[in-house]
Write a protein that holds these residues in place. Structure first.
Motif, PDB file in Angstrom:
ATOM      1  N   ARG A  26       0.586  -0.134  10.466  1.00 22.13           N
ATOM      2  CA  ARG A  26      -0.212   0.078  11.666  1.00 22.13           C
ATOM      3  C   ARG A  26      -1.698   0.166  11.294  1.00 22.13           C
ATOM      4  O   ARG A  26      -2.556  -0.353  11.995  1.00 22.13           O
ATOM      5  CB  ARG A  26       0.240   1.353  12.386  1.00 22.13           C
ATOM      6  CG  ARG A  26      -0.385   1.525  13.753  1.00 22.13           C
ATOM      7  CD  ARG A  26       0.265   2.643  14.553  1.00 22.13           C
ATOM      8  NE  ARG A  26       0.149   3.949  13.905  1.00 22.13           N
ATOM      9  CZ  ARG A  26       1.165   4.631  13.399  1.00 22.13           C
ATOM     10  NH1 ARG A  26       2.389   4.156  13.436  1.00 22.13           N
ATOM     11  NH2 ARG A  26       0.974   5.812  12.841  1.00 22.13           N
ATOM     12  N   ALA A  27      -1.998   0.806  10.178  1.00 24.32           N
ATOM     13  CA  ALA A  27      -3.385   0.914   9.748  1.00 24.32           C
ATOM     14  C   ALA A  27      -3.965  -0.449   9.370  1.00 24.32           C
ATOM     15  O   ALA A  27      -5.141  -0.715   9.617  1.00 24.32           O
ATOM     16  CB  ALA A  27      -3.494   1.863   8.556  1.00 24.32           C
ATOM     17  N   TYR A  28      -3.131  -1.301   8.793  1.00 27.39           N
ATOM     18  CA  TYR A  28      -3.616  -2.605   8.351  1.00 27.39           C
ATOM     19  C   TYR A  28      -3.500  -3.685   9.419  1.00 27.39           C
ATOM     20  O   TYR A  28      -3.900  -4.818   9.201  1.00 27.39           O
ATOM     21  CB  TYR A  28      -2.873  -3.054   7.090  1.00 27.39           C
ATOM     22  CG  TYR A  28      -3.436  -2.421   5.837  1.00 27.39           C
ATOM     23  CD1 TYR A  28      -4.464  -3.024   5.134  1.00 27.39           C
ATOM     24  CD2 TYR A  28      -2.948  -1.208   5.366  1.00 27.39           C
ATOM     25  CE1 TYR A  28      -4.992  -2.442   4.005  1.00 27.39           C
ATOM     26  CE2 TYR A  28      -3.471  -0.613   4.239  1.00 27.39           C
ATOM     27  CZ  TYR A  28      -4.487  -1.244   3.562  1.00 27.39           C
ATOM     28  OH  TYR A  28      -5.012  -0.644   2.437  1.00 27.39           O
ATOM     29  N   ALA A  29      -2.935  -3.334  10.577  1.00 27.17           N
ATOM     30  CA  ALA A  29      -2.814  -4.324  11.649  1.00 27.17           C
ATOM     31  C   ALA A  29      -4.202  -4.677  12.167  1.00 27.17           C
ATOM     32  O   ALA A  29      -5.126  -3.866  12.156  1.00 27.17           O
ATOM     33  CB  ALA A  29      -1.956  -3.765  12.784  1.00 27.17           C
ATOM     34  N   ASP A  30      -4.330  -5.905  12.626  1.00 28.55           N
ATOM     35  CA  ASP A  30      -5.601  -6.329  13.208  1.00 28.55           C
ATOM     36  C   ASP A  30      -5.869  -5.526  14.466  1.00 28.55           C
ATOM     37  O   ASP A  30      -4.987  -5.375  15.315  1.00 28.55           O
ATOM     38  CB  ASP A  30      -5.572  -7.822  13.547  1.00 28.55           C
ATOM     39  CG  ASP A  30      -5.553  -8.684  12.297  1.00 28.55           C
ATOM     40  OD1 ASP A  30      -6.109  -8.230  11.272  1.00 28.55           O
ATOM     41  OD2 ASP A  30      -4.989  -9.782  12.336  1.00 28.55           O
ATOM     42  N   ALA A  79       0.834  -1.210   0.000  1.00 23.07           N
ATOM     43  CA  ALA A  79       0.000   0.000   0.000  1.00 23.07           C
ATOM     44  C   ALA A  79       0.866   1.257   0.000  1.00 23.07           C
ATOM     45  O   ALA A  79       0.537   2.252  -0.662  1.00 23.07           O
ATOM     46  CB  ALA A  79      -0.931  -0.024   1.212  1.00 23.07           C
ATOM     47  N   THR A  80       1.975   1.215   0.733  1.00 26.07           N
ATOM     48  CA  THR A  80       2.880   2.369   0.779  1.00 26.07           C
ATOM     49  C   THR A  80       3.353   2.752  -0.612  1.00 26.07           C
ATOM     50  O   THR A  80       3.267   3.914  -1.023  1.00 26.07           O
ATOM     51  CB  THR A  80       4.100   2.061   1.671  1.00 26.07           C
ATOM     52  OG1 THR A  80       3.657   1.860   3.003  1.00 26.07           O
ATOM     53  CG2 THR A  80       5.119   3.180   1.633  1.00 26.07           C
ATOM     54  N   VAL A 118       4.745  10.668   4.971  1.00 31.69           N
ATOM     55  CA  VAL A 118       3.482  10.405   5.671  1.00 31.69           C
ATOM     56  C   VAL A 118       3.016   8.979   5.404  1.00 31.69           C
ATOM     57  O   VAL A 118       2.487   8.312   6.299  1.00 31.69           O
ATOM     58  CB  VAL A 118       2.398  11.416   5.231  1.00 31.69           C
ATOM     59  CG1 VAL A 118       1.028  11.058   5.800  1.00 31.69           C
ATOM     60  CG2 VAL A 118       2.800  12.822   5.633  1.00 31.69           C
ATOM     61  N   PHE A 119       3.238   8.525   4.190  1.00 31.23           N
ATOM     62  CA  PHE A 119       2.788   7.186   3.801  1.00 31.23           C
ATOM     63  C   PHE A 119       3.919   6.165   3.954  1.00 31.23           C
ATOM     64  O   PHE A 119       4.106   5.309   3.107  1.00 31.23           O
ATOM     65  CB  PHE A 119       2.263   7.196   2.361  1.00 31.23           C
ATOM     66  CG  PHE A 119       1.049   8.049   2.196  1.00 31.23           C
ATOM     67  CD1 PHE A 119      -0.180   7.633   2.683  1.00 31.23           C
ATOM     68  CD2 PHE A 119       1.127   9.284   1.580  1.00 31.23           C
ATOM     69  CE1 PHE A 119      -1.308   8.421   2.545  1.00 31.23           C
ATOM     70  CE2 PHE A 119       0.001  10.084   1.437  1.00 31.23           C
ATOM     71  CZ  PHE A 119      -1.213   9.646   1.919  1.00 31.23           C
ATOM     72  N   ASP A 120       4.650   6.257   5.054  1.00 30.99           N
ATOM     73  CA  ASP A 120       5.736   5.301   5.265  1.00 30.99           C
ATOM     74  C   ASP A 120       5.176   3.930   5.647  1.00 30.99           C
ATOM     75  O   ASP A 120       4.009   3.777   5.992  1.00 30.99           O
ATOM     76  CB  ASP A 120       6.724   5.816   6.317  1.00 30.99           C
ATOM     77  CG  ASP A 120       6.102   5.900   7.708  1.00 30.99           C
ATOM     78  OD1 ASP A 120       4.874   5.785   7.826  1.00 30.99           O
ATOM     79  OD2 ASP A 120       6.862   6.088   8.663  1.00 30.99           O
TER      80      ASP A 120
END
Length: 195
Positions: free
Chosen positions: A179-183, A61-62, A171-173
Motif C-alpha cells: 500500500r505504501a509503494y502503490a502509486d 521491502a517487507t 506491522v511490516f506485512d
C-alpha cells in the motif's frame, strides 16, 4: 518506526560503546584488529548501498525489514557469545549490509506513508528519537558493562532486538508495504478562476 529506530539505536550504541573493551578483553585484538572490525561493518555498508535496489526488489521491502531485524538480533548474539574474531567480523559485515538496506527501505516507507504537510515534522521527530537513542545507549552500555560485565550490553541488546522483532513483525506485512509503494491517485486540480 521512530520508536523502533530509537530502541534499536539504544542497543546498538550501547554495543558499540564497549566494543573496544570486547575486542581487547575477549577477542585479544589490538588497535589494528579493532579498526578491522569497523572496516568489516563499513565494507558491508558499501556493499549494501551498491546492491541495495536490487536486493530490496529481489527479497521485497517487507522481508528486507524483517530479515534486518533478525540480523540486528544476530549481531548482539555474536558479540555476546562468540570469542571468534571471524564470527564477530562477519556479524559486523552483515550488520553493515543490513544498515544500508534498512536506510533505503525505512526512509522510503516513512516518506511514502507520511502526508506531504507532515514530512518535516515526522523527519525531525524521527531524527530526534534516533539521536536520543544514541545518547541513552552510550551511557547505558558503559553502565551495564561496569555493573554486570562486558557482555551485558549485548545480552540486553539481544533481548530488546527479539522483543522489537516480535512486536513489529506483523506491522511490516506485505499488504501494508505494498500500500505504501502503490502509486498515489492522481491529484485533481480545480480550474483557475477566470479574471
Amino acid at each position: 518506526m521512530a520508536v523502533l529506530i530509537g530502541l534499536l539505536n539504544v542497543t546498538l550504541t550501547a554495543a558499540l560503546a564497549v566494543l573496544v573493551l570486547l575486542a581487547d578483553e575477549r577477542l585479544g585484538l589490538g588497535s589494528v584488529g579493532y579498526g578491522l572490525l569497523f572496516t568489516c561493518m563499513a565494507a558491508g555498508g558499501v556493499l549494501g548501498a551498491l546492491l541495495g535496489d536490487r536486493l530490496v526488489s529481489w527479497i521485497s521491502a517487507t522481508w528486507t525489514v524483517r530479515v534486518g531485524l533478525l540480523v540486528e538480533a544476530g549481531l548482539h548474539l555474536a558479540l555476546a557469545a562468540s570469542r571468534s574474531t571471524l564470527v564477530v567480523g562477519f556479524a559486523l559485515f552483515a550488520f553493515g549490509v543490513h544498515g544500508a538496506l534498512w536506510n533505503i527501505v525505512a526512509n522510503s516507507l516513512r516518506q511514502r506513508l507520511t502526508p506531504p504537510t507532515l514530512q518535516g515534522r515526522v523527519a525531525s521527530t524521527t531524527l530526534f528519537v534516533a539521536a536520543g537513542g544514541n545518547c541513552v545507549g552510550a551511557l547505558l552500555g558503559g553502565l551495564l558493562a561496569s555493573w554486570i560485565g562486558i557482555t551485558a550490553p549485548y545480552w540486553v541488546g539481544l533481548v530488546v532486538a527479539i522483543g522489537v522483532s516480535a512486536a513489529t513483525w506483523r506491522v511490516f506485512d506485505r499488504a501494508t508495504v505494498q500500500r505504501a509503494y502503490a502509486d498515489p491517485p492522481p491529484v485533481e486540480h480545480s480550474p483557475a478562476p477566470v479574471a
